[in-house]
Design a protein around this motif. Structure first.
Motif, PDB file in Angstrom:
ATOM      1  N   ARG A   1      -6.979   2.193  -6.558  1.00 21.05           N
ATOM      2  CA  ARG A   1      -5.752   1.727  -7.212  1.00 21.05           C
ATOM      3  C   ARG A   1      -5.965   1.895  -8.704  1.00 21.05           C
ATOM      4  O   ARG A   1      -6.830   1.274  -9.291  1.00 21.05           O
TER       5      ARG A   1
ATOM      6  N   SER B   1      -1.085  10.564  -2.165  1.00 23.99           N
ATOM      7  CA  SER B   1      -1.167   9.702  -3.340  1.00 23.99           C
ATOM      8  C   SER B   1       0.225   9.141  -3.570  1.00 23.99           C
ATOM      9  O   SER B   1       1.234   9.786  -3.279  1.00 23.99           O
TER      10      SER B   1
ATOM     11  N   LEU C   1     -10.406   4.491  -1.297  1.00 26.17           N
ATOM     12  CA  LEU C   1      -9.016   4.282  -1.680  1.00 26.17           C
ATOM     13  C   LEU C   1      -9.044   3.611  -3.051  1.00 26.17           C
ATOM     14  O   LEU C   1      -9.673   2.574  -3.227  1.00 26.17           O
TER      15      LEU C   1
ATOM     16  N   PHE D   1      -0.409  -3.990  -1.532  1.00 22.31           N
ATOM     17  CA  PHE D   1       0.732  -3.073  -1.463  1.00 22.31           C
ATOM     18  C   PHE D   1       2.048  -3.847  -1.552  1.00 22.31           C
ATOM     19  O   PHE D   1       2.969  -3.448  -2.257  1.00 22.31           O
TER      20      PHE D   1
ATOM     21  N   TYR E   1      -1.933   4.850  -6.147  1.00 24.48           N
ATOM     22  CA  TYR E   1      -2.892   4.736  -5.051  1.00 24.48           C
ATOM     23  C   TYR E   1      -3.280   6.151  -4.653  1.00 24.48           C
ATOM     24  O   TYR E   1      -2.423   6.993  -4.408  1.00 24.48           O
TER      25      TYR E   1
END
Length: 165
Positions: A113, A81, A111, A57, A100
């Motif tokens: 990406r 999201s 989760l 992140f 995300y």
């Protein structure tokens, strides 16, 4: 004068009291060791998941480029999201769009990406599952602060706060 062989009542009571005290202290010691072990096991598992997610992140958000579009946050009942443009692309060169989001499959929450090529004519991208150890993923934007809440399956919540530029 001859004395009878054996222990007196007082000696037996003292020995019993000492034995009880030793057993009690031993139980307390091993109970504390067990509790500490369970605590460390639980938080080590969270740490193994959260540190790589925080780093990812952080890299993405530090290299975000808002000249292509602002950060978009969508909240639903259980999950969020988050999408934005970044220069931290793993699969495409230059700037890409990163999203995300969560996917529920086989009663597990993943989760994800996703990375999309900038100005692509197709909405397809590359989806990478990051973890399945979360029960919820939430995000909240307040001014220049973005807080991401990782809620783990054991109901522990880890808030990650980033300053947006």
């Amino acid at each position: 004068m001859k004395y009878a062989k054996g222990f007196t009542l007082l000696e037996i009571l003292i020995a019993t009291t000492l034995a009880t005290l030793i057993i009690f202290l031993s139980y307390q010691f091993f109970n504390n060791v067990s509790t500490t072990s369970n605590f460390l096991k639980k938080y080590t598992e969270i740490e193994k998941t959260s540190i790589p997610l925080f780093s990812l992140f952080l890299k993405d958000l530090e290299s975000s480029n808002q000249s292509y579009g602002t950060l978009k946050l969508t909240n639903t009942d259980n999950n969020s999201s988050l999408s934005f443009f970044t220069e931290n692309c793993y699969f495409f060169s230059g700037i890409c769009k990163v999203k995300y989001w969560t996917l529920t499959k086989n009663k597990k929450l993943y989760l994800i990406r996703s990375e999309y090529k900038l100005n692509s004519t197709t909405p397809t991208g590359i989806d990478i599952p990051l973890t399945s150890k979360l029960s919820s993923f939430k995000a909240k934007e307040e001014g220049t602060l973005l807080t991401i809440y990782l809620i783990f399956q054991n109901n522990e919540t880890l808030p990650l706060t980033f300053h947006l530029h």
